[in-house]
Scaffold this active site. Structure first.
Site, PDB file in Angstrom:
ATOM      1  N   TYR A 182     119.113  65.689 -39.541  1.00  0.00           N
ATOM      2  CA  TYR A 182     117.990  64.905 -40.059  1.00  0.00           C
ATOM      3  C   TYR A 182     116.672  65.443 -39.508  1.00  0.00           C
ATOM      4  CZ  TYR A 182     115.263  60.758 -41.358  1.00  0.00           C
ATOM      5  OH  TYR A 182     114.332  59.907 -41.899  1.00  0.00           O
ATOM      6  N   LYS A 234     113.444  67.007 -41.600  1.00  0.00           N
ATOM      7  CA  LYS A 234     112.104  66.436 -41.524  1.00  0.00           C
ATOM      8  C   LYS A 234     111.131  67.383 -40.830  1.00  0.00           C
ATOM      9  CE  LYS A 234     112.994  62.539 -43.625  1.00  0.00           C
ATOM     10  NZ  LYS A 234     112.383  62.231 -44.939  1.00  0.00           N
TER      11      LYS A 234
END
Length: 255
Positions: free
Chosen positions: A160, A164
């Site tokens: 993740y 990002k």
């Protein structure tokens, strides 16, 4: 121009991905309240209908489009449909995202690939498709919903965080290319947001309290707080803000 006019979206057309629920749906509602017409893009037609009803309750138009953001073609096709129907899109909000968390040694390759497709490739595809019309009219806003995890490390967030962090880098690179055309590209980096998904994952005290207590504000964010930040970045008031990572995380990354 008055401050009300600087923050108004009257006459603007905004395409919002992930608009069927959570942060994306709240951004659609707030933008409509500020005067924008909305293209609501998401996977669930029923939830998109609820978003459309909220937009139309503000007296604004809403076009709903169903697309799978993990696809290499559907985000592009949806943006092309929006351009065909509305001529141009002034504001793009990339809010669609997924969050699988697990220790790096246990993370599956297929889960990594899907996360990169949704969280990083799809925002690139939508921006690449919609930017030429923004450049031609010399006015445009691209807002990427990123995460504090793209700035600071957290356990079990390797994939993740990579997606990002890549989105943050993409934001800055697109800024460097498009700023000369009066197109601003910025990212919002929230902490945990109390959407239904956020409440499900972080709502139990044993899960949420340690994270919450590590945040100077001692609380998580509400969806409207992210939507209000997006409203600022979508408006004329932020015309000199470009390539920014706007932290909406209660000070978590400051300590």
């Amino acid at each position: 121009m008055s401050w009300q006019d600087r923050f108004s979206l009257t006459g603007r057309k905004a395409l919002i991905t992930g608009a069927s629920k959570g942060i994306g749906a709240e951004i659609a509602r707030v933008f409509a309240e500020a005067g924008a017409d909305i293209v609501a893009l998401g996977r669930d037609a029923a939830d998109l209908a609820a978003t459309a009803a909220a937009v139309r309750a503000q007296g604004r138009r809403c076009l709903t489009l169903v697309a799978e953001m993990a696809s290499p073609t559907e985000p592009v096709e949806a943006c092309e449909t929006a351009l065909e129907d509305w001529g141009t899109i002034d504001i793009l909000v990339n809010s669609a995202g997924i969050a699988n968390v697990a220790p790096a040694v246990d993370f599956l390759t297929e889960d990594w690939d899907r996360m990169m497709a949704v969280n990083l490739r799809a925002p690139f595809l939508t921006a690449r498709t919609l930017a030429p019309a923004m450049i031609a009219q010399r006015w445009g806003k691209v807002i990427n919903i990123s995460s504090q995890t793209g700035v600071i490390a957290l356990d079990d967030h390797a994939a993740y965080a990579a997606s990002k962090g890549g989105l943050n880098a993409l934001t800055k690179s697109l800024c460097a290319e498009w700023a000369r055309h009066n197109v601003q590209v910025n990212a919002i980096c929230p902490t945990v947001v109390m959407t239904p998904m956020g409440i499900e994952v972080w709502g139990k005290p044993e899960k949420g309290d340690p994270f919450r207590n590590a945040t100077p504000a001692r609380r998580f964010a509400e969806p409207v707080e992210v939507a209000d930040a997006a409203l600022y970045l979508a408006s004329d008031a932020s015309g000199m803000v470009n390539g920014a990572l706007l932290m909406v995380e209660g000070g978590f990354t400051s300590v």
